[in-house]
Each structure stands twice: as structure tokens, then as C-alpha cells.
Design an enzyme around this catalytic site. Structure first.
Site, PDB file in Angstrom:
ATOM      1  N   CYS A  78       4.825   5.344  -5.445  1.00  0.00           N
ATOM      2  CA  CYS A  78       3.412   4.949  -5.442  1.00  0.00           C
ATOM      3  C   CYS A  78       2.700   5.612  -4.265  1.00  0.00           C
ATOM      4  O   CYS A  78       3.311   5.892  -3.240  1.00  0.00           O
ATOM      5  CB  CYS A  78       3.290   3.426  -5.344  1.00  0.00           C
ATOM      6  SG  CYS A  78       1.583   2.871  -5.542  1.00  0.00           S
ATOM      7  N   CYS A  82       0.772  -1.312  -0.569  1.00  0.00           N
ATOM      8  CA  CYS A  82       0.410  -2.739  -0.523  1.00  0.00           C
ATOM      9  C   CYS A  82       1.520  -3.533   0.171  1.00  0.00           C
ATOM     10  O   CYS A  82       2.705  -3.387  -0.169  1.00  0.00           O
ATOM     11  CB  CYS A  82       0.197  -3.282  -1.919  1.00  0.00           C
ATOM     12  SG  CYS A  82      -1.001  -2.315  -2.856  1.00  0.00           S
ATOM     13  N   CYS A  85       3.864  -5.620  -2.107  1.00  0.00           N
ATOM     14  CA  CYS A  85       4.394  -4.954  -3.315  1.00  0.00           C
ATOM     15  C   CYS A  85       5.784  -5.507  -3.666  1.00  0.00           C
ATOM     16  O   CYS A  85       6.665  -5.598  -2.818  1.00  0.00           O
ATOM     17  CB  CYS A  85       4.497  -3.452  -3.072  1.00  0.00           C
ATOM     18  SG  CYS A  85       5.097  -2.548  -4.507  1.00  0.00           S
TER      19      CYS A  85
HETATM   20  S1  SF4 Z   1       1.526  -3.166  -5.514  1.00  0.00           S
HETATM   21 FE1  SF4 Z   1       3.081  -1.584  -5.120  1.00  0.00          FE
HETATM   22  S2  SF4 Z   1       3.083  -0.327  -6.958  1.00  0.00           S
HETATM   23 FE2  SF4 Z   1       1.173  -1.519  -6.999  1.00  0.00          FE
HETATM   24  S3  SF4 Z   1      -0.356  -0.203  -6.032  1.00  0.00           S
HETATM   25 FE3  SF4 Z   1       0.515  -1.478  -4.420  1.00  0.00          FE
HETATM   26  S4  SF4 Z   1       2.192  -0.284  -3.516  1.00  0.00           S
HETATM   27 FE4  SF4 Z   1       1.657   0.635  -5.501  1.00  0.00          FE
END
Ligand code: SF4
Length: 356
Positions: A78, A82, A85
Site C-alpha cells: 500500500c 494508516c 491498518c
Molecule cells: S488501511 Fe492499510 S491498506 Fe488501507 S489504505 Fe491504510 S495502509 Fe493502505
């Protein structure tokens, strides 16, 4: 297969039961059209009577779990970071396109009606071409009722919609806040890209290319007090999934995890307060931690089912090696919870009475 060709009576009865179950499901799909304009049709607690797990199954006949709706996280990579995540970049593996198609065809054979492509960020692989080809394959070749993608939206270009939009039923975009500073705090962002401006662009393209637009938000310590009513009304998604921030051992908590999500966690009461503030928005579909853990059929990048029942993701063997029926036994999937959370809804854009 003709019933007479089956080896045993229990097998025949099991097959009959599955046919009956499929017909009841199809009937429900016909009877439950929804959109934000048909407010509340699919809110939890207003669903039609549900089939109990195993209800009506003939004595002694083992009814295999049908993978009606599958979430295929084909990549863990990604471009966002986040902090909460729960499907992190632990590998960079992606099954080759032909193998992915083979696995998807096996799932269709086993009863799959809906596929959702997720990640990681699905548009990272070959700049969206990989997921585009899978979307086209699932709609055109496998003729699935519903094909959807969950994305952070940052890498989708208009040319993708031009090429593949017609094969996609639903695009779900993640957005946790309409305050860009909060998005940055959460880690939803990359450099100077503005997540909210991007969201508006995607909303327009979904309208222009007749793709149903859905929104996903994870409620956490940083956005739990926000009032999003106005912005959600303006975006008018077909569904707004609101998740309670979730801890998964090995993903966002614990020694071998790539994230420490503890500081993002909120209590059940906090989550309820957020839901209550947005109670007028009828396309809101809330998902508490417990609902999230067991009610999704998750396939990872190796096409293994992930069982989250013990608070961490324990993989089955790959469906490519052992077949769907064997692998799914280790998925931990709770079909009853799936139906209870409204997992089955009008998910084909051909059946949605939306004004594009
Ligand atoms: S939650 Fe994880 S997979 Fe989704 S955008 Fe954020 S970092 Fe990327």
C-alpha cells in the site's frame, strides 16, 4: 450433476438444500431494492427472516459452506501508512494473473456470487491494470452478480474507468475524516495529495461511468467526535460502512506486527455515540469488532482463507492447492453473522435503481 449420478442420498439431499437456499437468496435479492433514497431498507434489524446455520439441512448431510461473497486481498502493498491498518505489508507476493483467474473460477464453481478486491491498495499492482483485468474477467467470463473494489482511491485515474468501469458494480473508497489534518494524523495520505479532493473526483467519475459509489470509514480516537452528516449527504453513497477500529494480533498489535494501533482504539460506548450522531443517515451500516471478526470470507495474497476467530489471522491452505471445499473449512466464517450484518444485499448495479 444429475441427482441420479450422485453417489449417496445425503449428497443428493445436500444438493437439494443448496438449490433451495440459492432460490430463497435470489428471491430476497429481488425483493429488497435499496439506495439512500429508500432509507433504512437494509439497516440491521430490518432484514428479512434469516436462514439459521444448517437450518433445514437433512439429517447426516454435511452442507458445505458456500463462498457466496468473497474478499480477495490479492496484495498487501500500500502507498498509505494508516496507523490502524489491519492488513499490512507483511509480504510483497501477488499470485500471477492466470493463477488468480483459475482460483476465481474455482470459487465461482463453488457458489461465489460476489467478489470484492481489496488489499493493501489494489490499484498499486501494475497501476490498476491487474485489478482491472480481474474485474473484467469476473464480470465478462464468470458472470458474477457483483464485482467490487475497496481502495484508498489515491491511484485511480479516469482512464481506468473508461477501460474497466462497465465491469465494476461498486467502488468503495476509504475515508475516515473530512478534515485533512485528521487524515494526515491517521496516516491516510501521501505527500501533498489531498484525500478529500480526490474523493470528490472519484465520486464524479463513479456517476459519469455508472459505477455505484460506497464509502468506508474506520472510527478511531481521532475522528470519533466528528460530525460527518453534511458531507455524507452530499456524497450520497449507496452504502456507508462504519467500522469500529479493530485490533488484530500480528497485524496492528503484538510483537510481530507492523503497526501499533492501541492508541487508535475506542470503546463500544464511543462507537455508539458516533453512530447515534449519524442516525439520520440510513445507508449507514455499522460494524462492531465482533461482527467484523467472523463475518467475512477473506482470501489472502496466496488465495488462502484467513481465520480471524482467535484475534489473529490464521491461514488455511491455498484453494489453488487443496480446492475451495477443503480450504473453506478452516476459514472460521460465520455465515449467520454474515447474514445478520446485512452482508447479502442488492449488490449488482444492474439491480440498483439508481440515478447515475
Ligand atoms: S488501511 Fe492499510 S491498506 Fe488501507 S489504505 Fe491504510 S495502509 Fe493502505
Amino acid at each position: 450433476m444429475h441427482l441420479a449420478e450422485m453417489r449417496s442420498l445425503p449428497q443428493a439431499l445436500a444438493m437439494l438444500f443448496r438449490v433451495l437456499q440459492a432460490q430463497l437468496s435470489a428471491l430476497w435479492l429481488c425483493l429488497a431494492p435499496f439506495s439512500c433514497r429508500l432509507r433504512g431498507a437494509l439497516l440491521p434489524g430490518r432484514s428479512p427472516p434469516l436462514l439459521e446455520e444448517g437450518a433445514g439441512a437433512p439429517d447426516g448431510a454435511e452442507v458445505p459452506t458456500v463462498p457466496t461473497s468473497v474478499n480477495y486481498h490479492f496484495t498487501r502493498q500500500c502507498n498509505y501508512r494508516c496507523g490502524f491498518c489491519f492488513h499490512t505489508a507483511k509480504t510483497s507476493f501477488v499470485v500471477p494473473l492466470e493463477e488468480a483467474r483459475r482460483g476465481l473460477a474455482m470459487l465461482k464453481e463453488a457458489g461465489m456470487e460476489k467478489i470484492n478486491f481489496s488489499g493493501g491498495e489494489p490499484f498499486l499492482q501494475e497501476r490498476g491494470e491487474f485489478v482491472g483485468k480481474l474485474v473484467q474477467f469476473c464480470k465478462q467470463e464468470l458472470k458474477l452478480q457483483s464485482v467490487s473494489i475497496v481502495s484508498n482511491g489515491s491511484m485511480i485515474r479516469e482512464r481506468w474507468f473508461k477501460r474497466y468501469g462497465e465491469y465494476l458494480d461498486i467502488l468503495a473508497v476509504s475515508c475516515d475524516s473530512f478534515d485533512e489534518e485528521v487524515n494526515v494524523l491517521i496516516g491516510r495520505g501521501q505527500g501533498n495529495k489531498n484525500h478529500i479532493e480526490n474523493l470528490q473526483r472519484l465520486r464524479k467519475w463513479c456517476r459519469d461511468y455508472a459505477v455505484a459509489f460506497k464509502l468506508n470509514s474506520v472510527i478511531n480516537r481521532f475522528n470519533v467526535d466528528e460530525d460527518m452528516n453534511e458531507q455524507i449527504e452530499a456524497l450520497n453513497p449507496i452504502r456507508w460502512k462504519v467500522f469500529q477500529c479493530l485490533l488484530i494480533e500480528g497485524e496492528n498489535t503484538g510483537e510481530d506486527a507492523l503497526r501499533e494501533a492501541e492508541k487508535f482504539m475506542i470503546s463500544d460506548e464511543d462507537f455508539e455515540r458516533f453512530l447515534d450522531r449519524h442516525r439520520e443517515i440510513s445507508c449507514l451500516v455499522p460494524e462492531s469488532n465482533q461482527k467484523m471478526r467472523d463475518s467475512y470470507l477473506i482470501l489472502d495474497e496466496y488465495m488462502r482463507f484467513l481465520n480471524c476467530r482467535n484475534g489473529r489471522k490464521e491461514p488455511s491452505k491455498s484453494i489453488l492447492d487443496v480446492g475451495v471445499e477443503h480450504a473453506i473449512k478452516f476459514s472460521g466464517f460465520d455465515e449467520k453473522m454474515f447474514l445478520n450484518r446485512g452482508g447479502k444485499y442488492v449488490w449488482s448495479k444492474a439491480d440498483m435503481k439508481l440515478e447515475w
